[in-house]
Design a protein around this motif. Structure first.
Motif, mmCIF file in Angstrom:
data_model
loop_
_atom_site.group_PDB
_atom_site.id
_atom_site.type_symbol
_atom_site.label_atom_id
_atom_site.label_comp_id
_atom_site.label_asym_id
_atom_site.label_seq_id
_atom_site.Cartn_x
_atom_site.Cartn_y
_atom_site.Cartn_z
ATOM 1 N N GLY A 133 -4.089 -5.730 -15.036
ATOM 2 C CA GLY A 133 -4.596 -6.548 -13.937
ATOM 3 C C GLY A 133 -3.555 -7.511 -13.371
ATOM 4 O O GLY A 133 -3.885 -8.393 -12.583
ATOM 5 N N ILE A 134 -2.286 -7.349 -13.759
ATOM 6 C CA ILE A 134 -1.237 -8.223 -13.240
ATOM 7 C C ILE A 134 -1.039 -7.969 -11.752
ATOM 8 O O ILE A 134 -0.926 -6.822 -11.306
ATOM 9 C CB ILE A 134 0.081 -7.986 -14.009
ATOM 10 N N VAL A 135 -1.014 -9.037 -10.984
ATOM 11 C CA VAL A 135 -0.870 -8.938 -9.533
ATOM 12 C C VAL A 135 0.585 -8.632 -9.205
ATOM 13 O O VAL A 135 1.499 -9.351 -9.610
ATOM 14 C CB VAL A 135 -1.307 -10.239 -8.844
ATOM 15 N N VAL A 136 0.810 -7.561 -8.446
ATOM 16 C CA VAL A 136 2.173 -7.156 -8.099
ATOM 17 C C VAL A 136 2.423 -7.148 -6.592
ATOM 18 O O VAL A 136 3.533 -6.861 -6.149
ATOM 19 C CB VAL A 136 2.499 -5.760 -8.674
ATOM 20 N N GLY A 137 1.400 -7.486 -5.791
ATOM 21 C CA GLY A 137 1.603 -7.517 -4.352
ATOM 22 C C GLY A 137 0.364 -7.971 -3.619
ATOM 23 O O GLY A 137 -0.724 -8.088 -4.206
ATOM 24 N N GLY A 138 0.535 -8.220 -2.348
ATOM 25 C CA GLY A 138 -0.609 -8.639 -1.550
ATOM 26 C C GLY A 138 -0.283 -8.694 -0.075
ATOM 27 O O GLY A 138 0.888 -8.755 0.328
ATOM 28 N N GLN A 187 0.821 -1.201 0.000
ATOM 29 C CA GLN A 187 0.000 0.000 0.000
ATOM 30 C C GLN A 187 0.863 1.262 0.000
ATOM 31 O O GLN A 187 0.582 2.236 -0.715
ATOM 32 C CB GLN A 187 -0.896 0.000 1.241
ATOM 33 N N SER A 188 1.944 1.258 0.787
ATOM 34 C CA SER A 188 2.814 2.434 0.861
ATOM 35 C C SER A 188 3.460 2.744 -0.486
ATOM 36 O O SER A 188 3.680 3.916 -0.822
ATOM 37 C CB SER A 188 3.898 2.219 1.927
ATOM 38 N N ASP A 189 3.768 1.717 -1.268
ATOM 39 C CA ASP A 189 4.355 1.943 -2.595
ATOM 40 C C ASP A 189 3.379 2.677 -3.508
ATOM 41 O O ASP A 189 3.770 3.525 -4.317
ATOM 42 C CB ASP A 189 4.755 0.609 -3.231
ATOM 43 N N VAL A 190 2.095 2.331 -3.374
ATOM 44 C CA VAL A 190 1.064 2.986 -4.176
ATOM 45 C C VAL A 190 0.832 4.409 -3.679
ATOM 46 O O VAL A 190 0.813 5.371 -4.464
ATOM 47 C CB VAL A 190 -0.253 2.183 -4.130
ATOM 48 N N ASP A 191 0.684 4.564 -2.364
ATOM 49 C CA ASP A 191 0.392 5.873 -1.785
ATOM 50 C C ASP A 191 1.518 6.876 -2.037
ATOM 51 O O ASP A 191 1.269 8.079 -2.202
ATOM 52 C CB ASP A 191 0.157 5.744 -0.278
ATOM 53 N N GLU A 192 2.762 6.386 -2.071
ATOM 54 C CA GLU A 192 3.912 7.282 -2.229
ATOM 55 C C GLU A 192 4.385 7.380 -3.674
ATOM 56 O O GLU A 192 5.436 7.957 -3.949
ATOM 57 C CB GLU A 192 5.045 6.813 -1.317
ATOM 58 N N GLY A 193 3.600 6.816 -4.611
ATOM 59 C CA GLY A 193 3.860 7.001 -6.031
ATOM 60 C C GLY A 193 4.984 6.175 -6.620
ATOM 61 O O GLY A 193 5.437 6.447 -7.735
ATOM 62 N N ARG A 194 5.425 5.122 -5.914
ATOM 63 C CA ARG A 194 6.498 4.285 -6.463
ATOM 64 C C ARG A 194 5.988 3.330 -7.535
ATOM 65 O O ARG A 194 6.768 2.788 -8.316
ATOM 66 C CB ARG A 194 7.183 3.512 -5.334
ATOM 67 N N ILE A 195 4.687 3.124 -7.564
ATOM 68 C CA ILE A 195 4.090 2.267 -8.583
ATOM 69 C C ILE A 195 2.652 2.712 -8.812
ATOM 70 O O ILE A 195 1.952 3.132 -7.875
ATOM 71 C CB ILE A 195 4.124 0.774 -8.169
ATOM 72 N N ASP A 196 2.208 2.636 -10.052
ATOM 73 C CA ASP A 196 0.821 2.931 -10.396
ATOM 74 C C ASP A 196 0.050 1.622 -10.297
ATOM 75 O O ASP A 196 0.257 0.696 -11.094
ATOM 76 C CB ASP A 196 0.741 3.500 -11.816
ATOM 77 N N ALA A 197 -0.817 1.510 -9.309
ATOM 78 C CA ALA A 197 -1.512 0.244 -9.075
ATOM 79 C C ALA A 197 -2.840 0.487 -8.378
ATOM 80 O O ALA A 197 -3.091 1.564 -7.829
ATOM 81 C CB ALA A 197 -0.640 -0.684 -8.228
ATOM 82 N N ARG A 198 -3.680 -0.516 -8.435
ATOM 83 C CA ARG A 198 -4.977 -0.505 -7.754
ATOM 84 C C ARG A 198 -4.936 -1.476 -6.583
ATOM 85 O O ARG A 198 -4.270 -2.512 -6.650
ATOM 86 C CB ARG A 198 -6.087 -0.897 -8.727
ATOM 87 N N VAL A 199 -5.650 -1.121 -5.525
ATOM 88 C CA VAL A 199 -5.637 -1.920 -4.299
ATOM 89 C C VAL A 199 -7.070 -2.249 -3.904
ATOM 90 O O VAL A 199 -7.957 -1.399 -3.975
ATOM 91 C CB VAL A 199 -4.938 -1.161 -3.144
ATOM 92 N N MET A 200 -7.277 -3.492 -3.482
ATOM 93 C CA MET A 200 -8.594 -3.904 -2.991
ATOM 94 C C MET A 200 -8.403 -4.739 -1.728
ATOM 95 O O MET A 200 -7.535 -5.613 -1.680
ATOM 96 C CB MET A 200 -9.336 -4.719 -4.053
ATOM 97 N N LYS A 201 -9.229 -4.450 -0.714
ATOM 98 C CA LYS A 201 -9.149 -5.166 0.562
ATOM 99 C C LYS A 201 -10.494 -5.790 0.891
ATOM 100 O O LYS A 201 -11.540 -5.160 0.711
ATOM 101 C CB LYS A 201 -8.731 -4.206 1.681
ATOM 102 N N LEU A 202 -10.463 -7.031 1.376
ATOM 103 C CA LEU A 202 -11.680 -7.748 1.737
ATOM 104 C C LEU A 202 -11.544 -8.280 3.163
ATOM 105 O O LEU A 202 -10.667 -9.104 3.439
ATOM 106 C CB LEU A 202 -11.920 -8.919 0.774
ATOM 107 N N PRO A 203 -12.407 -7.833 4.087
ATOM 108 C CA PRO A 203 -12.323 -8.314 5.464
ATOM 109 C C PRO A 203 -12.678 -9.800 5.558
ATOM 110 O O PRO A 203 -13.550 -10.298 4.834
ATOM 111 C CB PRO A 203 -13.363 -7.467 6.205
ATOM 112 N N LEU A 244 0.850 -13.297 -12.980
ATOM 113 C CA LEU A 244 -0.540 -13.695 -13.186
ATOM 114 C C LEU A 244 -1.459 -12.500 -12.989
ATOM 115 O O LEU A 244 -1.121 -11.547 -12.281
ATOM 116 C CB LEU A 244 -0.924 -14.820 -12.225
ATOM 117 N N THR A 245 -2.642 -12.575 -13.584
ATOM 118 C CA THR A 245 -3.601 -11.478 -13.479
ATOM 119 C C THR A 245 -4.692 -11.811 -12.472
ATOM 120 O O THR A 245 -4.882 -12.969 -12.092
ATOM 121 C CB THR A 245 -4.258 -11.214 -14.840
ATOM 122 N N VAL A 246 -5.423 -10.768 -12.077
ATOM 123 C CA VAL A 246 -6.537 -10.987 -11.159
ATOM 124 C C VAL A 246 -7.598 -11.866 -11.824
ATOM 125 O O VAL A 246 -8.299 -12.627 -11.146
ATOM 126 C CB VAL A 246 -7.147 -9.643 -10.695
#
Length: 488
Positions: A426-431, A384-400, A453-455
């Motif tokens: 849609g390539i997965v780059v983290g989790g 998440q910090s990589d996305v928030d700080e602009g190190r990578i352009d990515a989408r994040v989704m969280k599921l409780p 792999l992709t989502v």
């Protein structure tokens, strides 16, 4: 007789013994110099012992937190007014005896594997010669262990075509908080306790501090966790750290944020910890978990041309080479990632590289890691910090996990699954996974990250119903459905 490559490995931890196995299998003459026992701190005083202790704590926590909800009846003839607050207790002496027994058995298994593969194990301390011989080899001087008469064993000189330094690290100590092994402890000394600390102060809220704080709280100690930062696990995903801190507080732990310990001293059978702001907290025991320092001094590295960082760690490139020809390094002494899996990979890569095999450089963004708290926190790739700080352009989704049917059945209330993917492909780059056994659940995400792999591919793969892993597929489906420009 043909030429045989001579490898000397200094240190028998994961970086050392895994390198020894690879080099022996590739036909090299391998000598491992180690002073404590193969497996190193990882097996003898760190990873294996702590996770064995945590295994007992995990059973305690699971039972304490869910036995009533799951309808389990505990038969006990003790009158209610005489019963302790907890249903079950722990014998720390037996727990620690098991910890030491398993650690020694693992160390012996590793030594057997290395010698069976053709490697030689030498007990002692090693230092590297400052100069290379004309043929490029180096001399490694080994001083034997202290003998029964109190003197060192006979020194031995080993000739090496390549040297791998895998000397690990040791607990960092504060000048005014020196461990005494009885009341003020470091993470190597806790396994000598026979009785459970009544009130344990844990100084340091990184991975080691959080793991031990959670474990001893589960075992029955009253725990105070002193954190110099504004939250526990400052290096982890903020959402994950927030879940864990909430769980700690809910279970009764006293978490002191923004509180830096200045000193710890023993006063009789108590310990007083003084904070920078002048406050003093007391407990029966104190565990200092303020990081580690690399074991790189006094073994001739700088004289041999090995570049050390300001922190004393060995600089290495992505194939484990140091700045000195013929000298490689692996593990905690390099400061890359303090993980046994990374140390082992660094050691294997070093041997593949020197012995001329095909080698893939170390890719840190495919490394999976786990914090063995309850719940566990597992991560891989971009965060998440990589996305928030602009190190990578990515989408994040969280599921409780509260929405997962298996979690409901098991009484699991805390945790989530989070995926990070590229916006176009849609390539997965983290989790991130926060859950019981997150260390197991992170593996499919690690495979996805490592293989691009992709989502969509994750979403289409079958999962068992009901299962916690079903949440991984579900969060992938949510990312797929919310794809920009797609069908919502």
């Amino acid at each position: 007789m043909g030429y045989v490559t001579r490898i000397v490995i200094i240190g028998g931890g994961p970086g050392g013994y895994e390198a020894a196995l690879v080099a022996a299998q590739l036909g090299a003459e391998v000598t491992v110099v180690d002073c404590d026992g193969l497996g190193g701190a990882s097996v003898l005083t760190d990873c294996v012992p702590s996770k064995t202790l945590i295994a007992t704590a995990e059973v305690m926590t699971t039972f304490d937190s869910s036995y009533e909800e799951l309808g389990i009846i505990v038969a006990d003839d003790t009158p209610p007014e005489q019963q302790a607050a907890r249903v079950v207790g722990v014998d720390l002496g037996k727990v620690n005896a098991r910890v030491k027994r398993l650690a020694l058995a693992q160390s012996e298994d590793i030594a057997t594997n290395v010698t069976r593969a053709g490697g030689r194990v030498v007990r002692g301390r090693a230092s590297v010669s400052p100069q290379q011989a004309p043929d490029g080899s180096r001399t490694v001087r080994v001083t034997g262990p202290v003998g029964e008469a109190g003197g060192p064993g006979e020194p031995e000189e080993l000739v090496a075509d390549a040297v791998l330094v895998a000397t690990g690290g040791s607990p960092r100590e504060l000048p005014d908080a020196q461990p005494d092994g009885e009341r003020i402890l470091n993470w190597k000394q806790v396994y000598d306790l026979d009785e459970l600390p009544e009130e344990l102060i844990v100084v340091g809220s990184g991975v080691t501090g959080a793991e031990f704080a959670g474990a001893y709280q589960a075992l029955g100690s009253r725990v105070t966790l002193v954190s110099s930062r504004d939250r526990v696990l400052p290096g982890e995903d903020p959402d994950a750290a927030a879940v864990l801190e909430d769980v700690f507080r809910r279970r009764g732990m006293n978490v002191m944020s923004r509180s830096r310990a200045q000193s710890a001293k023993r006063v009789g059978d108590r310990v007083e910890v003084t904070l920078n702001d002048g406050r003093v907290i007391t407990g029966s025991h104190c565990l200092m978990a303020v990081g580690a320092v690399p074991n790189t001094r006094g073994i001739g590295l700088e004289e041999a041309g090995v570049r050390l960082t300001d922190s004393g760690h060995i600089w290495t490139d992505k194939v484990s080479r140091t700045s000195a020809p013929g000298i490689y390094a692996a593990g905690d002494c390099t400061g890359v990632f303090a993980l046994a899996s990374v140390a082992a990979m660094q050691g294997r890569i070093a041997m593949y590289h020197f012995l001329g095999e095909t080698v893939a450089p170390l890719r840190l963004k495919t490394v999976s890691a786990n914090v063995f708290t309850d719940p566990e926190i597992a991560t891989v790739g971009y965060q998440q910090s990589d996305v928030d700080e602009g190190r990578i352009d990515a989408r994040v989704m969280k599921l409780p996990l509260l929405r997962n049917p298996r979690a409901k059945m098991q009484g699991v209330r805390d945790g989530f699954v989070k995926l990070v993917c590229r916006p176009g492909t849609g390539i997965v780059v983290g989790g991130v996974v926060v859950a019981p056994r997150a260390s197991e659940l992170i593996h499919p995400i690690s495979i996805a990250v490592d293989n691009n792999l992709t989502v969509e591919q994750i979403a289409k793969a079958f999962t068992v119903y009901p299962s916690l892993s079903g949440s991984i597929a579900e969060v992938a489906r949510q990312l797929q459905a919310s794809k920009p420009g797609g069908d919502d």
